[in-house]
Structure formats: C-alpha cells, structure tokens
Design a protein around this motif. Structure first.
Motif, short mmCIF file in Angstrom:
data_model
loop_
_atom_site.label_atom_id
_atom_site.label_comp_id
_atom_site.label_asym_id
_atom_site.label_seq_id
_atom_site.Cartn_x
_atom_site.Cartn_y
_atom_site.Cartn_z
N PRO B 419 116.59 -5.61 90.61
CA PRO B 419 116.50 -6.17 91.97
C PRO B 419 116.77 -5.15 93.07
N ALA B 420 117.65 -4.19 92.83
CA ALA B 420 117.93 -3.20 93.88
C ALA B 420 116.70 -2.33 94.12
N ALA B 421 115.98 -2.00 93.05
CA ALA B 421 114.75 -1.21 93.21
C ALA B 421 113.71 -2.02 93.99
N MET B 422 113.68 -3.32 93.71
CA MET B 422 112.76 -4.21 94.42
C MET B 422 113.08 -4.20 95.92
N GLY B 423 114.37 -4.35 96.23
CA GLY B 423 114.78 -4.33 97.64
C GLY B 423 114.48 -2.98 98.27
N ALA B 424 114.75 -1.90 97.51
CA ALA B 424 114.50 -0.55 98.03
C ALA B 424 113.03 -0.36 98.34
N GLN B 425 112.16 -0.96 97.49
CA GLN B 425 110.73 -0.79 97.69
C GLN B 425 110.25 -1.44 98.98
N PHE B 426 110.95 -2.49 99.42
CA PHE B 426 110.59 -3.10 100.70
C PHE B 426 110.93 -2.20 101.88
N ALA B 427 111.77 -1.18 101.63
CA ALA B 427 112.19 -0.29 102.71
C ALA B 427 111.34 0.96 102.81
N GLN B 428 110.45 1.18 101.86
CA GLN B 428 109.62 2.39 101.92
C GLN B 428 108.28 2.16 101.26
N GLN B 429 107.29 2.98 101.63
CA GLN B 429 105.94 2.88 101.08
C GLN B 429 105.83 3.58 99.72
N GLU B 430 106.43 4.77 99.63
CA GLU B 430 106.29 5.58 98.42
C GLU B 430 106.94 4.84 97.25
N PRO B 431 106.34 4.97 96.06
CA PRO B 431 106.88 4.24 94.91
C PRO B 431 108.33 4.61 94.61
N VAL B 432 109.10 3.60 94.24
CA VAL B 432 110.49 3.78 93.83
C VAL B 432 110.53 3.89 92.31
N TRP B 433 111.31 4.84 91.81
CA TRP B 433 111.53 4.90 90.37
C TRP B 433 112.83 4.21 90.03
#
Lengths: 195, 559
Positions: B419-433
């Motif tokens: 879930p934290a990666a999911m939330g992080a992805q809403f904050a940026q365009q570039e893919p989150v690992w």
C-alpha cells in the motif's frame, strides 16, 4: 538526584485533557505521586499540579513530553524555586467520650479543625505541607484512623514570579518562552534506556 | 452559506489542495460518500482494507512531502487504521486521518460499530479531535493539517459522528489562521545553542555526521551537503535518513545500525564528535547505549525538544528545524579538512567493504538490489517492507535524491510495501519499485486490485526466499537453528498477479532476473515479479541485539 518534583502545568479546559496527560504518564512509564486539577486565574485554562517521582533526567523528560501535548499550554518545574505548597486532608478519627479530649489536644497542636463530630468519631480537617499532614496522621493513628483522604499537593512560587503561561503572542516569542520554561538541561551521566 | 458537515469537510480538503485521499466506506460515513461526487478534484481512492488507506497516505506523504489523507468508517474501519497511524507516528510522517463515528446520542453506549478511536489513538497521534458540531469542522481540519505538517510532523486524527456530517453550519470559507497556544512553532534555533554547536564542530578532529529523517523532511539536503563539505565531515545516515545525502558523494559512508555498513558503525564508534541531525539516537541505530563511543562529544540538532537528551547526554543541544539550524550554523563554521580521519575510515572500508555480492548464478538479495539499481540507473523511488529485503535495499541501492527511499523504520511494519508503494505512485509519474518480502506481500496483496483499477505502474519485486527471512536468520544464529513458523507457504505469485489482471513474471537465475527487470521496465502498468532467491541467505554485517556498534560482526563465524 532522585526526588519528588513539583510540576505546574496549565492546560486547555477541554474534554479529554486529563486522559491525554494520564495516557502520557502511563505510556512513558513515569510515576505520578499526586495530580490535582482545578481552575486558575485565566478562564478557559485549568491548572495542574503534578508531583512526580524520579531523577532529574526523568522529570526533564516528563516536562518535555507533556509540553508536546497540544492542549498543554505551559509547564514549569518549580521544585527548586522558593514556593508555598499545601495539601488538605480529611481524617476520620475514632474518638469516644473517653479519649475525645486527647484527640482534640492533637488537633489543636497541629492547628487543625474539627469539621464533624459523632459519638464514636470526628473528622479532622488539616491543611499544610506534606510533612505536617504526615506528622498529624502519624499522631492520629494511635486513636484509630477510620478513613482518610488527601487532596495532593498544590503549589505556587513565592514573590512576584508566577508559573502562569506566557501570553498569546507571535510564535518566535512563544518558542523562546517555551525554551526558557524547559531550560533545565539534564546534567551528568544519564540512565541508559537499554539498561 | 449553509453547508452540511460532509460538504464542509470536502470544502476544507479542497482548500488544503488535497488531490487524492484513500478511503473505505461504511455506515456512518455514508452522508460523506453521498457528497463525494460533487468533489471530483479531491480524488477518492477506494482501497481494499483500511490499513492500506493509512499506509497509502503515509507513502504519498513521504514521496510528495505533502500531507497524506485517509478515511475510514467507525468501529472496525477505524481500528484497522491503527497500524498505519502508528507507522506514521513512529516515523514522523504527516497524515490527516478522518474517521466516522456513531451518531452523537449513541456515543458511549456501545452502539453497532462504535469504537473509541480518539481514546485508542491517544498515544499514536500527534493530536486528535472528536467533533460534536458541524460548526467545529473547518477550524479543526485547518488545525489538523497545521499540526500534522509543522514541527515534528505526525498523524492527526479527526473523528466525526454520523449526524455531524448531516448537520448544517455556516460556511464562510476555509479558515486562514490557527491559534494554538500550546503549540508554538520552534523552527528557529537559539543563537547561543548554535554558537556552542559550532565551537564543538570547529574543535573536532574526527567528526561524523549522523543524518536522520529530519534532513529529508525539512528539505535540508543541500544545506547538509554544504556543511559536510565546508567542515570536511564524513556523513552517515540512519535507516530513515537514507537519501538525505547522496550515496555517491565522497563524504558518504553509508548508514549505521544493526545492519548498517561495517565502516559506518566503526566510524561512529571512533569519532570524537558525533553530530546528530534530525534523528533520535534510536537503539537500532546506536547499538547498546552505554557502550556507544563513550568519549565522543555529541551535538544534537532536532526540532523536538523532548528528543534532546532522551537517550544520551548531549554536549551541544540545538532545538530547531534542521534547515533553519544549518543555515545559521554554516556561517560559524571554519573551513577545515580532516584528511587523516577520512583516510582512517577509507582504510576500514577497504578492509571491510560490506559487499556480499558474489560471482555465482543464483539470485541473492545483494546481487538483486544491485541489478535493480543498474537497470533503473539508480533513479527509482524504492519502497520496502520490513526484513532482509529491506536491509539489502538500504545497503546496495545508490540513493542520490531526497525522498527516493521509503521504508517503515520505527515501527517495522511488514506489509507496508504494497500500500505504501501504491500511495507513493500517486505522488509521482515515474514508476515506483516496491521491494517486497514474500511474507509482507501476503499481508497486503489485496491492494493489487486497487493498483489495477488505477493502472498504477508500480513494479512489485518480491524477494521470495520462501522464509520469513529475518526471523529465520535470528532462529539460525541465536535460537540454535531451531526453525519454527518461518517456512512460509505461498500462492503462485505469478498466477495471483494474473488473477488481478496484472502481468506476473518469474526469475530463478541471474540471467532471467536481469531479463525480467527489463521486461518490467518496458511495461506501462503494474507488474509483479517473483524473484526466487537463495532460501537461507543472511544479512551481514550485524550488530547482535544488545551489542555495541564496536561489536559489529560480518559473518556467523564471528559470533
């Protein structure tokens, strides 16, 4: 130095404030000897007098952690200030026709008051600092103490100095005032949390 | 203008500039959900479990630097948030948590789905509110955002009974001011404290900086770099301080602590001045307190006055915001260099490089993190769970940009990674690992559905060794190799991903691993990768529990 420190806190007069303070003491493992809450000179605020058992480092932590509560407006450790501290006790002493005079002698010696009389008991109201109340209680024990209640300490600094919160002002001044309140730095070797 | 409590709340979130929040509906928040359609710009993301809503708000906050928002209904909805709120509290992450509660006349009567969430969250929030009138909402929400995002940041909870959402009150616009007498802003440090700190640093022969989360949170990475370069001070970070100082900088010497770099632990142990910046001298970072470098003088810069002197005697305390403090400290520092001291640490690093990447073909944790770093050119935002994979992620990825590293440090929350990666992805365009453990992934994998629905390009890299690796490591080393409840069974992660409509990839060798990383990078949407790792690999180096940093060991033979 291990001692019993007297802390004066002003808190917002809101529901749940006492629970916040109590929760913090429980969570951090601090020991409260006594805690009294009541009105103060400023409407909307309550004044707490908290007697804490601990060394200087622990008491310093108590003050700093308490201050982090949003509802705590100010906090002063007045242990080392000249101050007046008082508590009130009601002591129900066993007293009959045979020994009532003896009991009253003790009452007079401590400049206490009798506030209720019954054929087998009387209630003594005593006002003083902790030492005086302890001493009186010790004396009454010989007659039989049926019931006893103490209010816990209230305290006030002597002279014109107060423990009142700093006035509402801009945040820089407020921060300076807070740092002054929390000015006592722990000195010497600290106990280590991992021990 | 008269608005309902629900509308007032949404107006407040809009005025705060909240572009996304994470929530889950239920009985008492129905009046709020009834109004959500009118606020499409305040995007609601439906999660699959409330814990994920809190972690997502947390991940969003850590990457964006803004305040994250989550929402849950009363009772079980609210209590499911508790782990996420505590995670944010331990790591000082700004989130605002909205919960519904039963109607006012039912409070305290054990009504259906009633929980005393303000009572429950007393010790795990910076502050919380139970609002009994719609007219209180605007000011409380304003205060909640202010408290969450200033000073030492943290979670603030606002609990709103069902009928308060319905009640109408005057709306005169979002309040502009807060007046919190018991909450002064303590950003600006005292001059005398700064002066003493400068003297201590100027007189140091073997100084070391330990940079914490505060550096990242106050946006002080540039000032930290100036300080380090001006006074020639080697920089270590805490686990949460990672990314606050570029790993490729010549003065960077890794992170310290239980699984920190060997040379970082030794440098901290041998320094004559330790400069703690925006960190809290935590036991996992410092080892056994009483044997941590007893001769060092300690400078401690922190926004929270209660942290100063909590665990260590501090010789030069400075209470203030990290950036504001460094800006005032810099002009007082003398430009010096400590070539011998740097050479001493470099020599330790040469002998003990903390590099466990071997030449084999099997996929190991260190190798895999390094391969990820190479394929992403060290630019990815990395989110982790808790355990071995987290430590490898901390040790082997070269972080150069603040907020590039997101992990649950203080609370150590398994399951945080999804879930934290999911939330992080809403904050940026570039893919989150998202570097996942095979245990943690199973705790929160339900959020794959949310990820799918929003087509988020998160790359979930499961470090699958078939064990609860860190627990297994402890059982091996400290509990006589007696494995119990660590051989964790698992579904077929590739099929699981496919069941959610997400591509699933698998790699069992290094060649395959590199191949699937490239495949994943080429995808636009989410992907789950099952990396099959060496099952019984250990994380080294290690400070055994209760040992001092000077007792860091590099293999089981050292035990």
């Amino acid at each position: 130095m291990a001692s019993r420190n007297t802390i004066v806190a002003h808190v917002e007069d809101r529901p749940g404030v006492l629970a916040r303070v109590a929760s913090l003491f429980r969570r951090r493992g601090f020991n409260i000897e006594s805690l009294t809450v009541g009105q103060c000179e400023e409407p909307g605020l309550s004044r707490m007098t908290i007697v804490v058992d601990g060394d200087d480092h622990q008491v310093d932590q108590v003050c700093r952690q308490l201050f982090k509560l949003i509802d705590v407006v100010s906090i002063f450790d007045i242990t080392y200030e000249p101050m007046v501290d008082r508590e009130l006790a009601l002591i129900k002493v066993s007293a009959t026709n045979f020994n009532r005079r003896e009991v009253l002698d003790v009452v007079e010696m401590f400049r206490a008051d009798v506030v209720d009389v019954h054929s087998d008991s009387l209630i003594v109201q005593i006002l003083g600092d902790e030492g005086k109340v302890n001493a009186a209680l010790g004396m009454f024990q010989q007659f039989g103490v049926l019931e006893m209640v103490r209010t816990g300490r209230v305290a006030m600094r002597r002279g014109v100095e107060t423990s009142k919160p700093p006035p509402v002002s801009d945040s820089q001044q407020a921060a300076a005032a807070v740092r002054a309140m929390l000015g006592r730095r722990p000195e010497g070797v600290l106990p280590f949390a991992s021990d | 203008m008269r608005l309902s409590g629900a509308e007032i709340l949404m107006e407040c979130l809009r005025a705060e500039g909240v572009d996304v929040f994470f929530g889950y509906p239920g009985g008492v928040v129905l009046p709020l959900y009834h109004k959500l359609g009118a606020y499409p710009d305040v995007k609601h993301v439906l999660v699959r479990h409330e814990q994920a809503a809190a972690h997502a708000a947390d991940g969003y906050a850590r990457v964006s630097g803004r305040t994250g928002v989550c929402l849950a209904t009363s009772g079980p909805g609210a209590t499911n948030l508790v782990t996420g709120i505590t995670t944010a509290h331990m790591d000082s992450v700004p989130i605002v948590v909205i919960t519904g509660n039963v109607a006012r006349d039912l409070i305290g009567r054990d009504g259906f789905q009633e929980a005393d969430i303000t009572g429950i969250t007393l010790p795990i929030t910076k502050h919380n509110y139970l609002l009994m009138r719609a007219s209180e909402i605007a000011q409380a929400v304003k205060e909640a955002f202010h408290i969450a995002s200033t000073g030492r940041k943290g979670p603030v909870l606002v609990d709103i009974p069902k009928d308060v959402f319905i009640e109408e009150a005057d709306w005169d616009g979002y309040p502009t001011d807060v007046s919190l007498r018991g909450y002064p802003i303590m950003d600006i440090p005292r001059d005398d404290e700064v002066a003493v700190a400068a003297d201590v640093i100027n007189s140091a022969k073997k100084p070391i900086i330990i940079a914490g989360h505060g550096v990242v949170q106050s946006g002080a990475a540039a000032e930290l770099r100036q300080l380090a370069e001006l006074a020639d001070v080697p920089v270590l970070t805490t686990l949460l301080g990672i990314s606050g100082f570029p790993d490729d900088h010549p003065l960077s010497f890794g992170f310290l602590g239980m699984h920190g770099h060997f040379y970082a632990n030794m440098a901290a142990d041998r320094a004559d001045v330790v400069i703690g910046i925006g960190m809290r001298f935590d036991d996992r970072a410092m080892g056994r307190f009483k044997d941590f470098n007893p001769t060092a003088r300690i400078v401690h810069i922190d926004i929270d006055p209660a942290e100063i002197g909590k665990n260590f005697h501090t010789h030069a305390p400075v209470n203030g915001d990290v950036r504001e403090t460094l800006l005032r400290l810099l002009p007082r520092l003398e430009p010096v260099s400590h070539p011998q001291w740097r050479a001493e640490i470099e020599a330790i690093k040469a002998d003990h490089p903390t590099n466990y990447i071997d030449e084999g073909t099997a996929v190991t944790g260190p190798w895999l993190v390094q391969a990820l770093a190479e394929e992403t050119e060290g630019q990815a935002t990395v989110v982790t769970g808790v355990g071995q994979h987290q430590m490898w992620g901390a040790q082997y990825y070269p972080y150069t940009r603040p907020r590039q590293w997101v992990t649950s440090g203080g609370l150590g929350t398994m399951g945080y990674e999804v879930p934290a990666a999911m939330g992080a992805q809403f904050a940026q365009q570039e893919p989150v690992w998202s570097i996942c453990g095979d245990g943690g992934f199973q705790m929160t994998s339900q959020e794959l559905q949310t990820v799918r629905e929003h087509d988020l390009p998160v790359r979930f890299a499961i470090f699958n060794n078939g064990f609860l690796g860190m627990v297994r490591q402890w059982q091996e080393l400290f509990y006589e190799n007696n494995y119990h409840s660590v051989d964790i069974g698992q579904p077929d992660f590739v099929k699981l991903a496919e069941a959610y409509g997400i591509p699933g990839l698998r790699a069992t060798t290094r060649a395959e691993a590199r191949q699937v990383i490239r495949e994943a990078e080429a995808l636009d949407g989410p992907v789950v990768i099952d990396f099959q790792l060496e099952p019984e690999e250990n994380v080294w180096p290690m400070v055994p529990a209760g040992a001092a940093l000077s007792e860091t060991i590099e293999s089981a033979e050292d035990l």
